[in-house]
Design an enzyme around this catalytic site. Structure first.
Site, PDB file in Angstrom:
ATOM      1  CD  GLU A   1      44.464  33.314  44.558  1.00 43.38           C
ATOM      2  OE1 GLU A   1      45.485  33.232  45.251  1.00 43.38           O
ATOM      3  OE2 GLU A   1      43.887  32.303  44.084  1.00 43.38           O
ATOM      4  CG  HIS A   2      45.415  34.837  40.457  1.00 48.97           C
ATOM      5  ND1 HIS A   2      45.174  33.604  41.053  1.00 48.97           N
ATOM      6  CD2 HIS A   2      46.544  35.320  41.033  1.00 48.97           C
ATOM      7  CE1 HIS A   2      46.120  33.360  41.939  1.00 48.97           C
ATOM      8  NE2 HIS A   2      46.960  34.379  41.948  1.00 48.97           N
TER       9      HIS A   2
END
EC number: 1.1.1.23
Length: 425
Positions: free
Chosen positions: A321-322
């Protein structure tokens, strides 16, 4: 707790994290079917059972007076920071707006594409172990920028009333109505509509596994943004990175919930050791320590690899996601990033800056789905329509080709639709 792992140990944690019990889907199907068939009656029963809601249908919708009261309960510092965040998110998403276009051919044909917003958007805001005004902003602002007129928010009420910070964020971000209901039953209400909650065209926003499965099952009845799972960050770092930064960034993800993931990948064994020490040190200071410990045990750790190429390969495999690149000249590595919801470059771009204020959306693909999903954007609230205008000259130039293609497919009424226009000219 073992923090320093090899690559195989981390991948094993990830594979176990993705396992979903089949019986959850059956429970969700039952909830969806009952709300679809019984409407408000089923909705209020589930709200009482799962959300702890103690009211009735008459106060399921949050009143304007309750929102006014919430403004009196939040501090000016929060309100100022919130408005700054909203403006930055608004400015970023405004740059995403596509333009309708038309092209005119020599024979007078006009072809084009127009964009129109959905009429009603539903946004889901979690209300579990923490309150998330930032989630309100990240879901509502893109809808508002896209031109959606009716933005319906659902969020479970914990305790006697709704969180005032969430209510203030909703009004500031442009939400038009709020309902104190959450879980799969809230998704069902948005997808199918009840007498109290309107049917929407698109549902966005993250939630727990029940919410995610509900969104998966109603897709096709309504559109959805993505199937969001637990939050995650992967940080690639070399010896130039500070262990304090790495440890804090791991912990910032792990505190979301027990399935969240905080991972550091490095080829510097000494940096790994110092980062692990800082994690242990910071853990003693944090109020959500128990949640963090479970998250690190389930799907966190510090992985030591051979070199930067292996680090990037592993990060692309995880498709997080990040992704943070805590490296000298991080822009030099950007082209090697194939799969990530958002990429944070350098020592002073920690993931929380993107969570709250930078401007890009924080609703991002998780659980490896950044291989094919994108962040939430204005596109999720827009529809494209093709526009076709034929002049008589243009029609006659193309008509016989259309007839030939239609008859080849055995669709003779299609061919007839063109033939009758030729014969009448």
């Amino acid at each position: 707790m073992k923090l320093i792992l090899n690559k195989e140990e981390l991948l094993d944690k990830y594979s176990r994290r993705k396992a979903v019990e089949e019986d959850i889907e059956q429970q969700v199907r039952k909830i969806l079917n009952e709300v679809a068939s019984s409407g408000d009656e089923a909705l209020i029963e589930y709200a009482r059972e799962f959300d702890g809601f103690k009211g009735d249908l008459s106060n399921l919708k949050v009143s304007e007076e309750e929102i006014d009261k919430a403004y009196r309960e939040v501090d000016d510092g929060f309100l100022n920071s919130l408005r700054k965040a909203i403006q930055r998110v608004f400015d970023f998403h405004q740059k995403q707006l596509p333009r309708s276009w038309f092209t005119t051919e020599e024979n007078g044909n006009i072809l084009g594409q127009i964009y129109t917003p959905v009429e009603v958007a539903g946004i889901y805001v979690p209300g579990g172990t923490a309150a998330y005004p930032s989630s309100v902003v990240m879901n509502a602002v893109p809808a508002k920028v896209a031109g959606v007129k009716r933005i319906v928010m659902v969020s479970p009420q914990k305790g006697e009333r709704m969180n005032p910070y969430v209510l203030v964020a909703a009004r500031e971000a442009g939400v038009t109505e709020i309902y104190r209901v959450g879980g799969a039953h809230a998704i069902a209400a948005l997808a199918f509509g009840t007498k109290t909650i309107p049917r929407v065209d698109v549902i966005t926003g993250p939630g727990n596994i029940y919410v995610t499965i509900a969104k998966k099952l109603v897709y096709g009845t309504v559109n959805i943004d993505m199937l969001a799972g637990p939050s995650e960050v992967v940080v690639i770092a070399d010896s130039s990175a500070k262990p304090e930064y790495l440890a804090a960034d791991m912990l910032s993800q792990a505190e979301h919930d027990s399935l969240a993931s905080g991972v550091v990948i490095t080829w510097d064994g000494e940096l790994a050791r110092k980062t692990a020490q800082k994690v242990e040190e910071y853990l003693k200071l944090l109020p959500r320590r128990e949640i963090i410990l479970k998250a690190l045990e389930n799907c966190g750790g510090i992985v030591v690899v051979d070199d930067e190429e292996e680090a990037l390969q592993l990060a692309n495999q995880l498709a997080p996601e990040h992704l943070e690149l805590m490296l000298p000249n991080p822009f030099g590595y950007l082209a090697k990033v194939k799969n990530a919801g958002a990429v944070f470059l350098g020592q002073f771009s920690p993931e929380p800056m993107g969570d709250y204020l930078a401007g890009p959306n924080h609703v991002l693909p998780t659980s490896g789905t950044s291989r094919f999903y994108s962040p939430l954007s204005v596109d999720n609230f827009l529809k494209k329509s093709s526009v076709i205008y034929y002049s008589q000259e243009g029609f006659l130039a193309d008509a016989r080709d259309v007839i030939k293609l239609a008859e080849t497919e055995g669709l003779f009424a299609h061919a007839l639709s063109v033939k009758v226009r030729i014969s009448n000219e």
